[in-house]
Scaffold this active site. Sequence first.
Site, mmCIF file in Angstrom:
data_model
loop_
_atom_site.group_PDB
_atom_site.id
_atom_site.type_symbol
_atom_site.label_atom_id
_atom_site.label_comp_id
_atom_site.label_asym_id
_atom_site.label_seq_id
_atom_site.Cartn_x
_atom_site.Cartn_y
_atom_site.Cartn_z
ATOM 1 N N GLN A 112 0.820 -1.231 0.000
ATOM 2 C CA GLN A 112 0.184 0.074 -0.028
ATOM 3 C C GLN A 112 0.843 1.141 -0.215
ATOM 4 O O GLN A 112 0.490 2.446 0.434
ATOM 5 C CB GLN A 112 -1.023 0.023 1.103
ATOM 6 N N CYS A 113 2.049 1.013 -0.702
ATOM 7 C CA CYS A 113 2.971 2.544 -0.662
ATOM 8 C C CYS A 113 2.670 3.116 -1.921
ATOM 9 O O CYS A 113 2.377 2.466 -2.930
ATOM 10 C CB CYS A 113 4.475 1.669 -0.364
#
Length: 243
Positions: free
Chosen positions: A116-117
Site C-alpha cells: 500500500q505504498c
Amino acid sequence: MFSSSTRFAIRKNLGLPKQLSSILTRTHFNYIHSSSVSPFSRTINHGFLKSGSVNYTPSSKGSAALWVSRLDHTMATQSNAPQSVHDFVVKDAKGNDVDLSKYKGKVLLIVNVASQCGLTNSNYTELTKLYEQYKDQGLEILAFPCNQFGSQEPGSNEEIQQFACTRFKAEYPIFDKVDVNGPTAAPIYKFLKSSKGGLFGDGIKWNFSKFLVDKDGHVVDRYAPTTSPLSIEKDIKKLLAKA
C-alpha cells in the site's frame, strides 16, 4: 606491539606461560596505568572483542588461564560470524525454513516490499520485468514484506503473496513478513545493513530499499527506496557476467 624485553618482563612478573606471551606478540593491547600500583600491576584491555573488552588484572596465575580461555572463545565466535548472505536461514510465506545457501552462484536483489505504498506499483512492475529478463541468466529477487513504514503492509502472508502474484505476476519468492529496523529486525537485515550502510546511517529508510548481492553472497551495493529497479539493470548485468 610489545618488545621482546617487555614480553619477558610481563611473563616473569605475571607468571604467564610462554604460549600466552606469544599471543601478546600478535595482538594489539591498550594499557591502563594506575599510579597506585607497580608498572606490571596493570589492567590489559583487549580491543579485539566485539562485545567490549576483556580486562585481565594479574591477581593470580589462574586468572591468566581464564583470560586465555575467554579470548579463545571470543575468537572462535568471531570466526563463526556470518560471512555472506548464504549463511542465513529465513522463513518463507508458509513458515518453512529456507537456507539461502541454495542461491549460491546467483545474483540476488533483496527488497523490503509493501502493498500500500506510493512506490508499490512502479517497483513491483519493474521488479517483474527484471526477473523475466534475467532469471534464466542467474538473477533471483528475494522480497521481504515489512509493515514498519506507515503500516503499509498490514495483510497476512497469504494476502501479500496473492496481491503480488496476481496483480504484478511476481514469480520470485516472497518470504515471511519481517522487521528490518530496531531490536526485532530479522538477522538477514542486520547483516545487510552492517555490510552496506545508507547515506544517513544503517537503518532502512522506507519500503523498497534494495541490496544487490553477488554470486558469493556478498553485498556489493545498496539503493534507496526511490531508486527504480530498472536503473539497477546495468549493475545486475555486470555481476551476472562475472564467472
